[in-house]
Design a protein around this motif. Structure first.
Motif, mmCIF file in Angstrom:
data_model
loop_
_atom_site.group_PDB
_atom_site.id
_atom_site.type_symbol
_atom_site.label_atom_id
_atom_site.label_comp_id
_atom_site.label_asym_id
_atom_site.label_seq_id
_atom_site.Cartn_x
_atom_site.Cartn_y
_atom_site.Cartn_z
ATOM 1 N N LEU A 267 0.827 -1.216 0.000
ATOM 2 C CA LEU A 267 0.000 0.000 0.000
ATOM 3 C C LEU A 267 0.857 1.260 0.000
ATOM 4 O O LEU A 267 0.577 2.231 -0.712
ATOM 5 N N SER A 268 1.902 1.253 0.817
ATOM 6 C CA SER A 268 2.722 2.459 0.942
ATOM 7 C C SER A 268 3.447 2.817 -0.344
ATOM 8 O O SER A 268 3.851 3.959 -0.534
ATOM 9 N N SER A 269 3.599 1.860 -1.258
ATOM 10 C CA SER A 269 4.319 2.150 -2.499
ATOM 11 C C SER A 269 3.529 3.087 -3.410
ATOM 12 O O SER A 269 4.109 3.701 -4.313
ATOM 13 N N VAL A 270 2.215 3.211 -3.174
ATOM 14 C CA VAL A 270 1.408 4.118 -3.999
ATOM 15 C C VAL A 270 1.875 5.557 -3.828
ATOM 16 O O VAL A 270 1.747 6.380 -4.744
ATOM 17 N N LYS A 271 2.454 5.871 -2.658
ATOM 18 C CA LYS A 271 2.944 7.221 -2.422
ATOM 19 C C LYS A 271 4.110 7.581 -3.333
ATOM 20 O O LYS A 271 4.425 8.756 -3.496
ATOM 21 N N ASN A 272 4.735 6.588 -3.935
ATOM 22 C CA ASN A 272 5.870 6.854 -4.818
ATOM 23 C C ASN A 272 5.448 7.247 -6.225
ATOM 24 O O ASN A 272 6.291 7.646 -7.030
ATOM 25 N N LEU A 273 4.160 7.118 -6.543
ATOM 26 C CA LEU A 273 3.691 7.505 -7.872
ATOM 27 C C LEU A 273 3.746 9.016 -8.021
ATOM 28 O O LEU A 273 3.469 9.763 -7.075
ATOM 29 N N ASN A 274 4.102 9.460 -9.224
ATOM 30 C CA ASN A 274 4.108 10.903 -9.449
ATOM 31 C C ASN A 274 2.674 11.421 -9.583
ATOM 32 O O ASN A 274 1.726 10.658 -9.759
ATOM 33 N N GLN A 275 2.535 12.732 -9.522
ATOM 34 C CA GLN A 275 1.219 13.361 -9.481
ATOM 35 C C GLN A 275 0.413 13.061 -10.738
ATOM 36 O O GLN A 275 -0.781 12.748 -10.670
ATOM 37 N N THR A 276 1.062 13.132 -11.905
ATOM 38 C CA THR A 276 0.342 12.935 -13.169
ATOM 39 C C THR A 276 -0.202 11.521 -13.286
ATOM 40 O O THR A 276 -1.350 11.303 -13.687
ATOM 41 N N ARG A 277 0.626 10.536 -12.938
ATOM 42 C CA ARG A 277 0.207 9.137 -13.051
ATOM 43 C C ARG A 277 -0.936 8.827 -12.090
ATOM 44 O O ARG A 277 -1.917 8.148 -12.441
ATOM 45 N N LEU A 278 -0.825 9.320 -10.853
ATOM 46 C CA LEU A 278 -1.870 9.070 -9.869
ATOM 47 C C LEU A 278 -3.188 9.734 -10.276
ATOM 48 O O LEU A 278 -4.267 9.151 -10.136
ATOM 49 N N MET A 279 -3.080 10.960 -10.802
ATOM 50 C CA MET A 279 -4.292 11.661 -11.245
ATOM 51 C C MET A 279 -4.959 10.903 -12.394
ATOM 52 O O MET A 279 -6.191 10.809 -12.462
ATOM 53 N N MET A 280 -4.164 10.355 -13.317
ATOM 54 C CA MET A 280 -4.712 9.601 -14.436
ATOM 55 C C MET A 280 -5.465 8.362 -13.944
ATOM 56 O O MET A 280 -6.583 8.074 -14.399
ATOM 57 N N GLU A 281 -4.872 7.626 -13.006
ATOM 58 C CA GLU A 281 -5.516 6.416 -12.493
ATOM 59 C C GLU A 281 -6.796 6.748 -11.729
ATOM 60 O O GLU A 281 -7.817 6.056 -11.866
ATOM 61 N N MET A 282 -6.779 7.824 -10.942
ATOM 62 C CA MET A 282 -7.972 8.207 -10.198
ATOM 63 C C MET A 282 -9.077 8.691 -11.133
ATOM 64 O O MET A 282 -10.269 8.445 -10.886
ATOM 65 N N ASN A 283 -8.690 9.363 -12.208
ATOM 66 C CA ASN A 283 -9.696 9.812 -13.171
ATOM 67 C C ASN A 283 -10.350 8.616 -13.867
ATOM 68 O O ASN A 283 -11.559 8.631 -14.129
ATOM 69 N N TYR A 284 -9.564 7.587 -14.175
ATOM 70 C CA TYR A 284 -10.149 6.364 -14.747
ATOM 71 C C TYR A 284 -11.129 5.718 -13.763
ATOM 72 O O TYR A 284 -12.130 5.108 -14.170
ATOM 73 N N MET A 285 -10.859 5.841 -12.484
ATOM 74 C CA MET A 285 -11.755 5.252 -11.481
ATOM 75 C C MET A 285 -13.085 5.988 -11.394
ATOM 76 O O MET A 285 -14.151 5.370 -11.319
ATOM 77 N N PHE A 286 -13.031 7.327 -11.395
ATOM 78 C CA PHE A 286 -14.200 8.131 -11.043
ATOM 79 C C PHE A 286 -14.980 8.675 -12.230
ATOM 80 O O PHE A 286 -16.106 9.129 -12.043
ATOM 81 N N SER A 287 -14.427 8.661 -13.429
ATOM 82 C CA SER A 287 -15.060 9.358 -14.560
ATOM 83 C C SER A 287 -15.767 8.443 -15.541
ATOM 84 O O SER A 287 -16.285 8.920 -16.555
ATOM 85 N N TYR A 288 -15.818 7.133 -15.283
ATOM 86 C CA TYR A 288 -16.372 6.206 -16.267
ATOM 87 C C TYR A 288 -17.515 5.369 -15.703
ATOM 88 O O TYR A 288 -17.779 4.273 -16.171
ATOM 89 N N GLY A 289 -18.201 5.861 -14.698
ATOM 90 C CA GLY A 289 -19.399 5.191 -14.215
ATOM 91 C C GLY A 289 -19.176 4.163 -13.142
ATOM 92 O O GLY A 289 -20.070 3.342 -12.893
ATOM 93 N N ALA A 290 -18.012 4.167 -12.483
ATOM 94 C CA ALA A 290 -17.759 3.197 -11.403
ATOM 95 C C ALA A 290 -17.124 3.891 -10.209
ATOM 96 O O ALA A 290 -16.255 3.338 -9.541
ATOM 97 N N ALA A 291 -17.545 5.118 -9.910
ATOM 98 C CA ALA A 291 -16.935 5.895 -8.835
ATOM 99 C C ALA A 291 -17.286 5.335 -7.460
ATOM 100 O O ALA A 291 -16.431 5.209 -6.591
ATOM 101 N N GLU A 292 -18.559 4.991 -7.250
ATOM 102 C CA GLU A 292 -18.977 4.510 -5.927
ATOM 103 C C GLU A 292 -18.305 3.189 -5.554
ATOM 104 O O GLU A 292 -17.721 3.086 -4.466
ATOM 105 N N PRO A 293 -18.327 2.139 -6.410
ATOM 106 C CA PRO A 293 -17.620 0.910 -6.023
ATOM 107 C C PRO A 293 -16.112 1.109 -5.905
ATOM 108 O O PRO A 293 -15.461 0.447 -5.093
ATOM 109 N N SER A 294 -15.544 2.018 -6.701
ATOM 110 C CA SER A 294 -14.110 2.302 -6.575
ATOM 111 C C SER A 294 -13.798 2.900 -5.216
ATOM 112 O O SER A 294 -12.794 2.550 -4.571
ATOM 113 N N LEU A 295 -14.662 3.808 -4.753
ATOM 114 C CA LEU A 295 -14.464 4.426 -3.449
ATOM 115 C C LEU A 295 -14.572 3.373 -2.342
ATOM 116 O O LEU A 295 -13.815 3.410 -1.354
#
Length: 789
Positions: A267-295
Motif C-alpha cells: 500500500l505504501s508504495s502508492v505514495k511513490n507515484l508521481n502526481q500525473t500518473r496518480l491523477m490519471m488512475e484516479m480519473n479512470y476510477m471516477f469518470s467512467y461510471g464506477a466511482a462509488e464501487p471504486s471508493l
C-alpha cells in the motif's frame, strides 16, 4: 477514444458465466486448440520470476485459441476507426491484434472504453503508415494514430518497458519445442501484461482469441489475478494496484488471495507515484461510471487514507460498518454520478473534483436543505429566480443527511437565501485548496479528527462538561486536548506528501462556482436544452460540467428524502415532466421508453381529452359568460349610483342648516382663487423677464462683437487711405502718360491702350474703396442701443 455506435447493441446476459464455461470446454476439444488438456503450468515461482528459465518449463497445453464466434463477437462490434487501422497494418504485411481490456469487455458483453492495437511493426514503421501519427510515452512508448476523428493507441511487440531494460528476456533460441514463432511472440508479450484478464489477443481477420495465461478461466471465476507473481508485479509497477481496483470495481470482480495479500503489503508504495500518473488512475476510477464501487474498494484496502484522508476520516466516523455506508451523502453523490456516466459517456476530472470539494465544504460548514437546493438548482437551471422557486418547493421535503445538512431549516427571505448560497460557493472554492495543497489537507484532517475526539469526550465524560465546552471554544485548550490524546490525530499514511490534484485543475474547478459568488439576482445563463452533451463533458467544458454538477447534487438530495415522501420523488424520477426540466435519474434508453410508455403517454392522452372537453364547454358557454360579466358590471354601476344618491340626500339637509357657513366658505374659496391667479400672473411675469434677460445676454454678445469690429475700423480706414494715396499717385502718372500720348497723336499705340485700361481699373477700385469707407463710417455712427431692441 471513440466507440462505434454499433457497440451500443450489447445487451447484458445473466447466464454469461455458465455460457463461458460451456464454450471453454468445447473450445479445448476443438481444432482451434493448440494442444490438449493438461495441468496448468507453474509459471510463477515465489522466489522470483525468470522469463528465460520459464521458456524451458512452459506447458503449452494450457494455451488456447478460441473461436470468437463462440462468444458472439463479430467484427461490427469493433469501432470503425480501430477496424481501419487494423486493415491498413494487415494490408502492408504486418500482423495486428486487439489486446487488453477491449477483448475482455467484448467477451463480457460490455462496451469497451477504447480499443488498443498491437502489431509486429516497430514504432517507426507504424508512423510511416499513417499521415497523422506521433510517438508518445517515455516509460512505454506507443503510437497515437489520429484517424476518422478518433485517436487509436498502437503499440509494438518489439517495445520493451523501461523497467524491463537490462533484464534477462526470452529470445527465439529459447523457444519451446513444438511452438511456432507467432505463438511465441504472443506468449512472450502476454507475460508483460498486468493481469491475466488483460492478456488476451483477438485477431479479427481469423475470428480467433488467443489466451496464454488462463485469462478466460479467470473471467469465468470472476477473479483478478496477476500474470506474474503479485508481489513482483506490484514491485515493478505499483500503479497496477489502482488499476486492479478499478477493474474489480467496474466489472464486479474479486481479487485472488495472492493478489489481495500483495496489495495489503504494498500500500505504501502508492505514495511513490508521481502526481500525473496518480491523477490519471484516479480519473479512470471516477469518470467512467464506477466511482462509488471504486471508493468502496479504496476504503476496504485502506488506500483512501493515503489518497483522500479527509473523506476517509469522514467515512470512518459516519459509518464504521462499511456495509451501511451507502446511505451517506458522499456515496449518494458518487452513485448519482455513476448513473449518468458510462465507458462510452465519460466526464472530465472537473466533475468529481468539484463533488469532493462540495462535500468537504458541507462537512465543515453544514447548511440548511433549502440552501443546498438553491445552490444546486442555480447550477442546473442557470437562472436564479427559477432556482429560488425550485428550492422553496423542495424545502418542504425532509432530507436526512448528517452532518452535511443542519436540523433547523426555518424560513428565509430571498435576500438571506442568496447570501447563504454566495457563502456556500465561497466555502466550496476554499475547500478546493485543501485538495491541491498538502499542508492545508493535513491541517484540515487534524482539525476534523480533533473535533470528533472532543465530541466523544463530551459524551463520555459527563462530569467534565464545562471543561469540554471550553475546549470546543478555545483554540489553546483544543491544542492541549489534542496533545493529551495522541490517538486523535489519525495515521495520515503520508498524506502530507501526497497531493495528486494539480493547482491548474483546482483553478478550473473554482470557475464552476465563481458565477454564484457574484450578484445572484441578475444571474441568468439558461440552457437551450437540458440534455447532457457528453462530448463537451468529456472535454471538461465548464458550462456543461456546471450543469452536470447541479443535476448530480439534486439527484443525491432527492435520494435522501424520508420514506414517506419517497413516492413523490420516485414519480418525478420516472419521467414526470416538471417546470424545472429536472431529468430522471437513469439515462438508459430502455428505461426512458418504458417510463414514457407507462407514465407520460397515458397522461398526454388524458390531457388531450380534457382539452377537447374544455374547448366544447367554452364554445357552448361563451355567450353565457359574456352576459354574466355584463350583469356583474351593471350591478356594480347600479350600486355606485345608489351610493351617490344616498350621499346627495345626506348632504342636502346639512347645507340647508348651515347657510352662513356655506357663504363664508364661498368667500374663502374666492379669495384663494384670487391669490392663485396673482401667483399665476406673477409666474408669467417672471417667465417673460427671464426671456428678456436671455435676449439681453445674447444681445450683449452681439454688441461685443460689433464693438470689436468698430475698434478695428480706424486701422481699416488707415489701410484704405494708404491704398487711395497709392492709387492717386498712380492715377497722376497715368494721366501724365495719357497727355503725353495725346501730344504725340499715337492713339493706336499698344502701350497707350494698356495705360487706358489701367486707368479704368484704378478708377473702379477707387470708387469701391470710397463706398466701403462711407459704409464703415455709417456703421460706426449707428447707435448700439438699437441692437438690443
Amino acid at each position: 477514444m471513440s466507440i462505434s455506435s454499433r457497440t451500443r447493441r450489447f445487451v447484458s446476459d445473466s447466464s454469461i458465466l455458465s455460457h463461458l464455461q460451456t464454450l471453454i470446454f468445447i473450445s479445448q476439444r476443438s481444432n482451434h486448440t493448440l494442444a490438449g488438456n493438461g495441468k496448468k503450468s507453474h509459471l510463477h515461482h515465489e522466489a522470483g520470476f525468470d522469463p528465460a528459465a520459464l521458456a524451458s518449463s512452459v506447458d503449452m497445453r494450457t494455451w488456447k485459441a478460441v473461436n470468437s464466434r463462440c462468444f458472439r463477437i463479430y467484427n461490427h462490434m469493433i469501432s470503425r476507426s480501430s477496424w481501419t487501422v487494423l486493415k491498413i497494418l494487415k494490408h502492408n504485411g504486418y500482423d495486428a491484434y486487439l489486446v487488453g481490456g477491449c477483448v475482455r469487455d467484448l467477451i463480457l458483453k460490455r462496451i469497451p472504453k477504447d480499443f488498443d492495437i498491437i502489431t509486429t511493426a516497430d514504432l517507426k514503421q507504424i508512423k510511416k503508415q499513417f499521415h497523422r501519427c506521433h510517438i508518445v510515452g517515455r516509460r512505454f512508448p506507443i503510437c497515437r494514430v489520429h484517424i476518422q476523428g478518433s485517436v487509436i493507441e498502437v503499440s509494438s511487440f518489439g517495445t520493451v518497458a523501461r523497467h524491463d531494460e537490462g533484464k534477462q528476456t526470452v529470445n527465439f533460441s529459447q523457444m519451446p519445442i513444438g511452438c511456432n514463432q507467432k505463438n511465441f511472440i504472443l506468449w512472450k508479450n502476454s507475460l508483460c501484461r498486468d493481469f491475466t484478464i488483460n492478456s488476451l489477443f483477438y485477431d479479427p481477420f481469423v475470428d480467433t482469441i488467443y489466451d496464454y495465461t488462463n485469462g478466460i478461466d479467470d473471467l469465468i471465476s470472476s477473479k483478478v489475478r496477476t500474470v506474474i507473481p503479485a508481489k513482483i508485479s506490484f514491485e515493478e509497477d505499483c500503479a497496477r494496484i489502482l488499476r486492479g481496483l478499478r477493474i474489480a470495481a467496474r466489472l464486479g470482480l474479486s481479487f485472488s488471495k495472492e493478489s489481495e495479500l500483495a496489495i495489503q503489503d504494498h500500500l505504501s508504495s502508492v505514495k511513490n507515484l508521481n502526481q500525473t500518473r496518480l491523477m490519471m488512475e484516479m480519473n479512470y476510477m471516477f469518470s467512467y461510471g464506477a466511482a462509488e464501487p471504486s471508493l468502496c474498494l479504496l476504503r476496504r484496502f485502506k488506500l483512501l487514507d493515503i489518497i483522500l484522508p479527509f473523506h476517509a476520516a469522514y467515512l470512518v466516523q459516519e459509518s464504521p460498518d462499511q456495509s451501511a455506508q451507502s446511505s451517506l451523502m458522499l456515496m449518494k453523490l458518487f452513485s448519482c454520478m455513476d448513473k449518468l456516466l458510462a465507458c462510452d459517456r465519460p466526464s472530465g476530472c472537473f466533475l468529481w473534483v468539484a463533488l469532493l470539494s462540495f462535500h468537504l465544504a458541507l462537512v465543515n460548514n453544514p447548511q440548511k436543505a433549502i440552501v443546498i437546493w438553491a445552490f444546486s438548482s442555480a447550477l442546473y437551471h442557470g437562472n436564479w429566480r427559477k432556482a429560488v422557486n425550485f428550492a422553496r418547493e423542495r424545502a418542504q421535503l425532509h432530507v436526512r443527511f448528517v452532518p452535511e445538512i443542519s436540523d433547523v431549516c426555518g424560513t428565509m427571505t430571498d435576500e438571506e437565501l442568496a447570501q447563504d448560497v454566495i457563502c456556500l460557493a465561497s466555502q466550496v472554492r476554499s475547500s478546493i485548496g485543501a485538495l491541491t495543497d498538502a499542508d492545508k489537507m493535513e491541517s484540515l484532517v487534524r482539525n476534523y479528527s480533533s473535533k470528533l475526539e472532543l465530541a466523544e469526550d463530551v459524551i463520555c465524560l459527563g462530569s467534565q462538561v464545562r471543561s469540554s465546552i471550553g475546549a470546543l471554544t478555545d483554540a489553546d485548550k483544543t491544542e492541549s486536548v489534542v496533545e493529551n490524546y495522541p490517538s486523535a490525530s489519525p495515521d495520515l499514511g503520508g498524506a502530507s506528501n501526497l497531493v495528486f490534484i494539480s493547482k491548474a485543475v483546482g483553478q478550473n474547478v473554482g470557475e464552476l462556482f465563481r458565477v454564484l459568488e457574484q450578484n445572484l439576482e441578475t444571474y441568468a445563463n439558461e440552457r437551450k436544452s437540458f440534455e447532457i452533451d457528453y462530448g463537451l463533458l468529456a472535454m471538461g467544458n465548464i458550462k456543461e460540467t456546471r450543469f452536470m454538477l447541479g443535476k448530480v447534487i439534486m439527484d443525491a438530495m432527492s435520494s435522501g428524502v424520508f420514506p414517506k415522501q419517497q413516492e413523490v420523488v420516485i414519480q418525478e424520477q420516472q419521467g414526470v415532466a416538471t417546470e424545472n426540466h429536472h431529468a430522471p435519474f437513469s439515462s438508459s434508453e430502455n428505461q426512458r421508453r418504458d417510463v414514457k410508455r407507462r407514465t407520460i403517454l397515458p397522461k398526454i392522452k388524458n390531457l388531450e381529452q380534457q382539452h377537447d372537453e374544455s374547448e366544447k364547454e367554452i364554445n357552448g358557454s361563451t355567450r353565457v359568460s359574456i352576459l354574466g360579466k355584463r350583469k356583474v358590471v351593471a350591478g356594480k354601476r347600479n350600486g355606485e349610483f345608489s351610493e351617490l344618491a344616498n350621499f346627495e340626500t345626506r348632504i342636502e339637509p346639512e347645507n340647508k342648516d348651515h347657510p352662513a357657513e356655506l357663504a363664508n366658505l364661498g368667500e374663502d374659496v374666492q379669495e384663494q382663487q384670487e391669490v392663485a391667479n396673482e401667483k399665476i400672473n406673477g409666474s408669467e411675469r417672471v417667465l417673460e423677464l427671464r426671456k428678456r434677460a436671455s435676449k439681453l445676454r445674447k444681445s450683449k454678445v452681439v454688441a461685443k462683437k460689433i464693438k470689436d469690429e468698430v475698434e478695428e475700423l480706424p486701422n481699416l480706414f488707415r489701410e484704405v487711405e494708404q491704398v487711395n494715396m497709392g492709387n492717386i499717385a498712380e492715377l497722376a502718372k497715368v494721366e501724365g502718360h495719357l497727355k503725353q500720348g495725346e501730344c504725340q497723336g499715337s492713339e493706336s499705340n499698344p502701350e497707350q491702350k494698356k495705360v487706358v485700361e489701367r486707368k479704368s481699373n484704378c478708377d473702379q477700385s477707387n470708387s469701391n474703396l470710397k463706398e466701403q469707407e462711407v459704409a464703415g463710417k455709417e456703421k460706426s455712427r449707428k447707435p448700439l442701443s438699437n441692437l438690443f431692441l
